[in-house]
Motif scaffolding. Structure first.
Motif, PDB file in Angstrom:
ATOM      1  N   ARG A 641       1.675   5.721  -0.163  1.00 50.02           N
ATOM      2  CA  ARG A 641       2.806   6.639  -0.237  1.00 50.02           C
ATOM      3  C   ARG A 641       4.072   5.926   0.198  1.00 50.02           C
ATOM      4  O   ARG A 641       4.061   5.179   1.178  1.00 50.02           O
ATOM      5  N   TYR A 642       5.135   6.162  -0.555  1.00 50.29           N
ATOM      6  CA  TYR A 642       6.443   5.688  -0.099  1.00 50.29           C
ATOM      7  C   TYR A 642       6.928   6.591   1.029  1.00 50.29           C
ATOM      8  O   TYR A 642       6.620   7.781   1.064  1.00 50.29           O
ATOM      9  N   VAL A 643       7.710   6.021   1.936  1.00 48.41           N
ATOM     10  CA  VAL A 643       8.201   6.797   3.075  1.00 48.41           C
ATOM     11  C   VAL A 643       9.713   6.978   3.047  1.00 48.41           C
ATOM     12  O   VAL A 643      10.275   7.603   3.950  1.00 48.41           O
ATOM     13  N   ASN A 644      10.388   6.457   2.022  1.00 44.61           N
ATOM     14  CA  ASN A 644      11.831   6.666   1.894  1.00 44.61           C
ATOM     15  C   ASN A 644      12.184   6.853   0.426  1.00 44.61           C
ATOM     16  O   ASN A 644      11.431   6.484  -0.479  1.00 44.61           O
ATOM     17  N   ARG A 645      13.330   7.445   0.169  1.00 50.98           N
ATOM     18  CA  ARG A 645      13.724   7.753  -1.207  1.00 50.98           C
ATOM     19  C   ARG A 645      13.964   6.500  -2.033  1.00 50.98           C
ATOM     20  O   ARG A 645      13.768   6.501  -3.248  1.00 50.98           O
ATOM     21  N   ALA A 646      14.380   5.409  -1.383  1.00 49.23           N
ATOM     22  CA  ALA A 646      14.629   4.167  -2.112  1.00 49.23           C
ATOM     23  C   ALA A 646      13.339   3.453  -2.499  1.00 49.23           C
ATOM     24  O   ALA A 646      13.372   2.486  -3.260  1.00 49.23           O
ATOM     25  N   ASN A 647      12.191   3.920  -1.992  1.00 47.77           N
ATOM     26  CA  ASN A 647      10.880   3.315  -2.281  1.00 47.77           C
ATOM     27  C   ASN A 647      10.811   1.853  -1.857  1.00 47.77           C
ATOM     28  O   ASN A 647      10.167   1.019  -2.502  1.00 47.77           O
ATOM     29  N   THR A 648      11.473   1.518  -0.747  1.00 46.86           N
ATOM     30  CA  THR A 648      11.402   0.155  -0.223  1.00 46.86           C
ATOM     31  C   THR A 648      10.374   0.020   0.888  1.00 46.86           C
ATOM     32  O   THR A 648      10.049  -1.094   1.291  1.00 46.86           O
ATOM     33  N   LYS A 649       9.868   1.142   1.397  1.00 46.82           N
ATOM     34  CA  LYS A 649       8.867   1.123   2.455  1.00 46.82           C
ATOM     35  C   LYS A 649       7.746   2.076   2.071  1.00 46.82           C
ATOM     36  O   LYS A 649       7.990   3.138   1.511  1.00 46.82           O
ATOM     37  N   PHE A 650       6.533   1.659   2.391  1.00 47.17           N
ATOM     38  CA  PHE A 650       5.407   2.530   2.060  1.00 47.17           C
ATOM     39  C   PHE A 650       4.273   2.327   3.045  1.00 47.17           C
ATOM     40  O   PHE A 650       4.217   1.331   3.776  1.00 47.17           O
ATOM     41  N   LEU A 651       3.367   3.296   3.059  1.00 45.90           N
ATOM     42  CA  LEU A 651       2.155   3.214   3.870  1.00 45.90           C
ATOM     43  C   LEU A 651       0.989   2.878   2.970  1.00 45.90           C
ATOM     44  O   LEU A 651       0.905   3.334   1.831  1.00 45.90           O
ATOM     45  N   ASP A 652       0.065   2.100   3.496  1.00 44.26           N
ATOM     46  CA  ASP A 652      -1.063   1.636   2.703  1.00 44.26           C
ATOM     47  C   ASP A 652      -2.028   2.769   2.384  1.00 44.26           C
ATOM     48  O   ASP A 652      -2.088   3.792   3.074  1.00 44.26           O
TER      49      ASP A 652
END
Length: 704
Positions: A641-652
């Motif tokens: 899952r991405y954790v920000n709207r820019a999709n630059t950070k995600f959780l495995d």
């Protein structure tokens, strides 16, 4: 991802092949009496809608103590997660849309409490759970943007006092009781439960973010602070039957919960806590005049919810919402407009499928006859005999039989709601807001040969937001005795909640009084195969468009605030296969596998909506030894899952494995062992809040 899909398809193929060659029992299986949709407790839906039922046996087979934990084991298109550990309330999402976009009902009436948050109800108190996917505003108005979930509690069912005592990891104590009382035509059911946990599980203390956006959990394991909680609940259900077809009901519920707020991993808050108090009082009356053949129902709900936040300085920020709702509905079914039969398919969650049929009359006995035409005919004859003495008694039909030809159903009703808000503590200045809602709705359903057609229209007038019109259309085709295809389209809306608008300023969140209402257009198409041998295959595809979607996001200072996203497009596929097989005269194998793909795109940025995993899958296998014991194994996969709207950070992504064993000691005592997260997998749903690791639970159930 390809490996996961290949593995899931392989599992489905193997289970399907094995089930076709499994031996079938020769005698008919008589199932307990079940209420069907359209009664005073059931969901108000059409026969074409994409809906599913999770029965009491399926819930018990998961080995979970609460409803949230049981549903998290695997239902296609449904996801249950917490924003943190067990100290946080469980949020349900349907097809990626959760929180306040899913209407939660208890016995057909709106549940008090935070919208989209599952009530803390023990599995032992639940008769079944009804799940409706897709836009449902045409029949339910606000808060049904993504679907609806109806929890039917045990009322007339229990014949004995049921006690449950449990102990789990992290010094967790659980207890619940369910007691029936009968006084002639009056029945009372009392329920109570309590749960308390010290928390303090071990958790990696640091997040490490890499340039490619990967987020991992590193560092020495530390004890997560302030993760304890306590929950208490009491409920009363009363029903009185008068002569004829008139019945009145009264339900009262009170729940209280206090839970620590651990804050971020690096900076745990030592004393912050959330307090929730919920009170709900619902009354209803239903009558079916024999001279007309219709059914009139009137219900009212009074609820009060108070949510408060206490920080380290003992300052208290609170919102209290009061709700009064009245509903009047009149289904019409005269001599020229016969009631249509309905499919009622229970989701087995690995405990065997149940197939039943019914109409608006309410309760009846379901018969599942497997490849035995003689017993099928006998069941049909018994149904004919019953219908001669009771016009409301539906026929008892065997699996695979067609819908009644030329039948129809018309329903209309009116609803009125009044909501008021109280506030305390530091917050935005908004005075004392109130909200009045007036609604009119109607829907029609009729069958022609092998087709079912449905149409619904609802108009809502919201104080402060104007009028909303919600239409819905549906069509289902039984093109074979075992196959059915359905197509549905509808619109939905949701006005911002008081909590989203006016949450008082705190260390972690603040409301936004400038939010706009959400609007949605939903289209889905589903294929269902229901064989006479208890096999069931469900495949659905959906497309949903959302305008002004409300999304909570943290600011640079870490304070969460809701904002509108102009355009969101969600599309996906859901598939589930279930059945059972006789391994021998003493052992039965039950199985279920489901897979969901959901792509929810923020059209403003061309990115995936944060915190919505693209893939979800689960498999559930159970073995039942007569009525003496059962063992089940549940595996569940959640994609990244991405954790920000820019999709630059995600959780495995992560995979969890759970197991449970039920042993019947005597006719009045049963013991259960369950292990959640067997491999002690480290994972999170929200990046700064800890989730417990492996948990072991022991429960004793006693019937007196």
């Amino acid at each position: 991802m390809c490996t996961l899909r290949t593995f899931a398809l392989s599992i489905l193929f193997v289970l399907f092949f094995c089930s076709l060659h499994a031996g079938q029992p020769e005698e008919a299986i008589i199932l307990p009496e079940a209420r069907v949709f359209g009664d005073s407790d059931g969901l108000r839906i059409s026969g074409t809608a994409d809906w599913e039922v999770v029965g009491r046996d399926a819930l018990a087979a998961t080995g979970k103590a609460t409803l949230a934990e049981a549903l998290a084991s695997g239902v296609a298109g449904v996801r249950v997660e917490r924003s943190g550990g067990r100290e946080k309330g469980a949020q349900i999402s349907i097809r990626g849309m959760g929180g306040q976009r899913v209407l939660i009902l208890i016995d057909g009436q709106p549940a008090a409490g935070t919208a989209g948050e599952l009530p803390v109800i023990p599995v032992s108190e639940i008769a079944r759970v009804e799940i409706l996917r897709g836009a449902a505003s045409a029949r339910y108005g606000d808060r049904a943007l993504g679907g609806a979930l109806n929890i039917i509690t045990k009322k007339d069912d229990p014949a004995a006092l049921i006690l449950n005592l449990g102990y789990a990891s992290f010094a967790t104590l659980r207890a619940s009781a369910l007691a029936p009382l009968n006084f002639g035509q009056t029945r009372l059911t009392l329920g109570a439960s309590a749960e308390k946990s010290d928390g303090g599980w071990l958790y990696p203390g640091q997040f490490r973010e890499y340039p490619d956006g990967t987020t991992t959990l590193d560092g020495d394991r530390v004890s997560a602070l302030n993760t304890g909680y306590s929950t208490y609940r009491g409920a009363l259900h009363g029903a009185h039957s008068f002569t004829g077809e008139t019945r009145v009901t009264l339900d009262a519920e009170y729940a209280a919960r206090e839970a620590g707020v651990p804050g971020t991993i690096n900076f745990p808050t030592a004393r912050a806590a959330m307090r929730d108090q919920v009170f709900r009082l619902a009354a209803g009356a239903k009558t079916s005049p024999a001279s007309r053949g219709d059914t009139l129902s009137l219900s009212g709900v009074l609820s009060r919810q108070r949510r408060a936040y206490r920080d380290d300085t003992e300052s208290l920020n609170a919102l209290a919402q009061n709700t009064l709702a009245i509903n009047y509905s009149l289904p019409l079914a005269g001599a020229q407009r016969e009631r249509p039969a309905r499919h009622l398919a229970e989701c087995p969650l690995g405990n065997g499928a149940v197939f039943a049929r019914g109409d608006e009359a309410g309760a009846r006995r379901a018969v599942f006859a497997r490849d035995n035409e003689a017993q099928r005919a006998e069941a049909g004859a018994a149904a004919d005999q019953d219908s001669e003495t009771n016009d409301d008694a539906p026929g008892i039909l065997a699996p695979g039989e067609r819908e009644a030809r030329g039948s129809a159903l018309l329903r209309f009703g009116v609803e009125a709601q009044y909501l008021s808000l109280e506030t305390a503590g530091i917050g935005v200045g908004f005075g004392d807001p109130t909200r009045a809602v007036f609604s009119l709705y109607t829907d029609d359903e009729f069958t022609v040969s092998d087709f079912i057609f449905s149409a619904a229209l609802r108009g809502d007038l919201h104080g402060g937001y104007g009028a909303f019109l919600s239409p819905a259309l549906g069509c289902a085709w039984n093109f074979h005795k075992d196959w059915r295809i359905a197509l549905n389209a509808g619109t939905a809306y949701r006005v911002p909640s008081f909590e989203e608008l006016f949450w008082p300023m705190s260390a972690f969140a603040v409301g936004n009084p400038n939010l706009r209402p959400e609007r949605a257009l939903s289209v889905d198409c589903g294929l269902i195969w229901q064989a006479a041998s208890a096999l069931q295959l469900r495949v659905s595809a959906f497309v949903q468009r959302y305008d002004s979607l409300i999304l909570w996001q943290p600011s640079a200072g870490g304070v969460w605030r809701p904002t509108n996203i102009a355009r969101v497009l969600a599309r996906g596929v859901e598939a589930a296969f279930s059945g059972d097989a006789m391994l021998s005269a003493s052992f039965t194998l039950g199985y279920r596998a489901e897979y969901s793909l959901n792509i929810s795109e923020d059209r403003d940025l061309g990115k995936q909506v944060p915190r919505v995993p693209k893939e979800k899958a689960s498999a559930h296998i159970s073995i039942q030894w007569l009525r003496h014991a059962s063992i089940s194994l549940i595996g569940s996969y959640t994609g990244f899952r991405y954790v920000n709207r820019a999709n630059t950070k995600f959780l495995d992504e992560y995979f969890l494995l759970d197991s449970s064993i039920d042993i019947t000691i005597t006719e009045w005592a049963k013991i259960k062992f369950a292990v959640h997260n067997i491999f002690n997998k480290v994972y999170v749903h929200l990046r700064e809040y800890p989730v417990p690791g492996r948990e072991i639970l022991t429960t004793l159930e006693v019937r007196l």
